[in-house]
Design an enzyme around this catalytic site. Sequence first.
Site, PDB file in Angstrom:
ATOM      1  N   HIS A  53       0.375  -1.196  -0.295  1.00  0.00           N
ATOM      2  CA  HIS A  53       0.394   0.566   0.172  1.00  0.00           C
ATOM      3  C   HIS A  53       0.813   1.599   0.205  1.00  0.00           C
ATOM      4  O   HIS A  53       1.860   1.361  -0.114  1.00  0.00           O
ATOM      5  CB  HIS A  53      -1.417  -0.302   1.596  1.00  0.00           C
ATOM      6  CG  HIS A  53      -2.299  -1.463   1.386  1.00  0.00           C
ATOM      7  ND1 HIS A  53      -3.151  -1.017   1.837  1.00  0.00           N
ATOM      8  CD2 HIS A  53      -2.485  -1.213  -0.204  1.00  0.00           C
ATOM      9  CE1 HIS A  53      -4.250  -2.600   1.521  1.00  0.00           C
ATOM     10  NE2 HIS A  53      -3.477  -2.590   0.920  1.00  0.00           N
ATOM     11  N   GLU A  55       1.134   4.433   1.655  1.00  0.00           N
ATOM     12  CA  GLU A  55       1.862   4.101   3.193  1.00  0.00           C
ATOM     13  C   GLU A  55       3.759   3.216   3.503  1.00  0.00           C
ATOM     14  O   GLU A  55       4.297   4.036   3.685  1.00  0.00           O
ATOM     15  CB  GLU A  55       1.516   3.997   4.381  1.00  0.00           C
ATOM     16  CG  GLU A  55      -0.409   5.082   4.871  1.00  0.00           C
ATOM     17  CD  GLU A  55      -1.361   4.021   4.004  1.00  0.00           C
ATOM     18  OE1 GLU A  55      -2.527   4.357   4.510  1.00  0.00           O
ATOM     19  OE2 GLU A  55      -1.653   3.128   2.753  1.00  0.00           O
ATOM     20  N   CYS A  80      -5.222   1.320   6.309  1.00  0.00           N
ATOM     21  CA  CYS A  80      -6.261   0.244   6.985  1.00  0.00           C
ATOM     22  C   CYS A  80      -6.015   0.009   8.059  1.00  0.00           C
ATOM     23  O   CYS A  80      -4.859  -0.510   9.063  1.00  0.00           O
ATOM     24  CB  CYS A  80      -5.901  -0.856   5.612  1.00  0.00           C
ATOM     25  SG  CYS A  80      -4.273  -1.425   5.354  1.00  0.00           S
ATOM     26  N   CYS A  89      -2.295  -1.215   7.700  1.00  0.00           N
ATOM     27  CA  CYS A  89      -0.581  -0.354   7.087  1.00  0.00           C
ATOM     28  C   CYS A  89      -0.830   1.007   8.594  1.00  0.00           C
ATOM     29  O   CYS A  89       0.202   1.138   8.947  1.00  0.00           O
ATOM     30  CB  CYS A  89      -0.978   1.580   6.203  1.00  0.00           C
ATOM     31  SG  CYS A  89      -0.697  -0.130   4.428  1.00  0.00           S
ATOM     32  N   THR A 206     -27.669  -1.027 -30.329  1.00  0.00           N
ATOM     33  CA  THR A 206     -25.834  -0.994 -31.251  1.00  0.00           C
ATOM     34  C   THR A 206     -25.368  -2.138 -31.328  1.00  0.00           C
ATOM     35  O   THR A 206     -24.470  -2.343 -32.020  1.00  0.00           O
ATOM     36  CB  THR A 206     -25.233  -0.406 -29.866  1.00  0.00           C
ATOM     37  OG1 THR A 206     -26.323   0.826 -29.359  1.00  0.00           O
ATOM     38  CG2 THR A 206     -24.280   0.066 -29.704  1.00  0.00           C
ATOM     39  N   GLU A 292     -21.832   3.000 -23.151  1.00  0.00           N
ATOM     40  CA  GLU A 292     -21.965   3.197 -24.431  1.00  0.00           C
ATOM     41  C   GLU A 292     -23.247   3.709 -25.065  1.00  0.00           C
ATOM     42  O   GLU A 292     -23.204   4.182 -26.558  1.00  0.00           O
ATOM     43  CB  GLU A 292     -20.559   3.073 -25.596  1.00  0.00           C
ATOM     44  CG  GLU A 292     -19.571   3.670 -24.445  1.00  0.00           C
ATOM     45  CD  GLU A 292     -18.397   3.189 -25.560  1.00  0.00           C
ATOM     46  OE1 GLU A 292     -18.635   3.396 -26.453  1.00  0.00           O
ATOM     47  OE2 GLU A 292     -16.905   3.245 -25.281  1.00  0.00           O
ATOM     48  N   GLY A 294     -27.420   2.589 -27.379  1.00  0.00           N
ATOM     49  CA  GLY A 294     -27.496   3.461 -28.058  1.00  0.00           C
ATOM     50  C   GLY A 294     -28.373   4.368 -26.794  1.00  0.00           C
ATOM     51  O   GLY A 294     -28.946   4.314 -25.584  1.00  0.00           O
ATOM     52  N   THR A 297     -31.468   3.009 -24.145  1.00  0.00           N
ATOM     53  CA  THR A 297     -30.192   2.131 -23.258  1.00  0.00           C
ATOM     54  C   THR A 297     -29.760   3.303 -22.458  1.00  0.00           C
ATOM     55  O   THR A 297     -29.941   3.799 -21.462  1.00  0.00           O
ATOM     56  CB  THR A 297     -29.255   1.567 -23.862  1.00  0.00           C
ATOM     57  OG1 THR A 297     -29.979   0.648 -24.368  1.00  0.00           O
ATOM     58  CG2 THR A 297     -27.983   1.069 -22.508  1.00  0.00           C
ATOM     59  N   LEU A 298     -29.119   4.420 -22.447  1.00  0.00           N
ATOM     60  CA  LEU A 298     -28.749   5.847 -22.372  1.00  0.00           C
ATOM     61  C   LEU A 298     -29.935   6.412 -21.179  1.00  0.00           C
ATOM     62  O   LEU A 298     -29.765   6.726 -20.246  1.00  0.00           O
ATOM     63  CB  LEU A 298     -27.611   6.837 -23.074  1.00  0.00           C
ATOM     64  CG  LEU A 298     -26.581   6.249 -23.568  1.00  0.00           C
ATOM     65  CD1 LEU A 298     -26.048   6.844 -24.511  1.00  0.00           C
ATOM     66  CD2 LEU A 298     -25.749   6.723 -22.777  1.00  0.00           C
TER      67      LEU A 298
END
Length: 348
Positions: A53, A55, A80, A89, A206, A292, A294, A297-298
């Site tokens: 990590h 740290e 953590c 850490c 799409t 993405e 079409g 869907t968006l």
Amino acid sequence: MNTKEDEKYMYRCIELAQKAFGNTYPNPMVGSVIVHNGEIIGEGFHHKAGEPHAEVNAVNSVENQELLKDSTIYVCLEPCAHFGKTPPCADLIVSKQFKRVVVGCVDSFSKVSGKGIEKIQQAGIETTIGVLEKESRFLNRRFFTFHEKKRPYIILKWAQTADGFIDKLREEKKSDKGVRITDEVCQKLVHTWRSQEQAILVGTTTALCDNPSLTTRLVEGKNPLRIVWDLHDTVAENACLKDKSTETIVFTRLEKESSENLEYVQVLATENVLKKTLDVLYQKGIQSLIVEGGAKTLQTFIDADLWDEARVFTTKEKFGKGVASPNFPKELSVSETIGNAQLSIVYR
């Protein structure tokens, strides 16, 4: 230490953390800086899940370990407190007897969530929490969304013409392939985005009209998990999205047998495909998703108010008619010019 000094070093932590963008899943991005008498004597960031990590890397970069007892360690996310693939850490910080610890934001992951800070404070180490908290949370917005909302961070992406269309009508096209609105510069950026996120999704239209690969072929980087909504099983078996070249999930109403790199998830008639998708992705530990297209869907994500960020390319080209862009509730303001388009990025 004054607030401006603390912020200066915390900004450096965030800068370091961003170097590993896209490589730390399922872990967050974390940077750490160690300061002694107003000078940075050590730095580090988390490179990849399973590796040390931030740290640990910062502590190991300090040549004279005796200086740590009189030093301040800065970290943009709470250290953590649990054993995972690496030791806690918080225990390292306590063992090195740091004079002071400055934390950007608390980790809402259940196995940490204040426990790391508690360990450090119980050891009598001076602790400051919440320096650049907003910026630190924004850095790890995917991580926090996943753990707090129990779903991936959702990015909507589309390209549109100046008159508000994302595609021509099928009968107007010269071929069955999708119409490219943006140039190669924009496309390379999109492929870079794909390499930074864990999953990417398109709908049936799409998949049928564009036959996309949804890979990172234009840049170096890992392919995201591909997701297709194909409820009525209309996408051909020889489609690019079913080539088994990279991990893919198809959501369908039918019961179909899965194979290597091609998983079918049945969505019952009584189930909502969007909810089912997000639940499956959460169960798989997927923290980020690019949608993405079409347009339908968006719009499904927009109407359900399930999105966190939108990235929209707008070109000077005009179609006059075609497939309209999604009806988006936020005003688009240009962030920068990319290739032949103006890119607008909107956060909730």
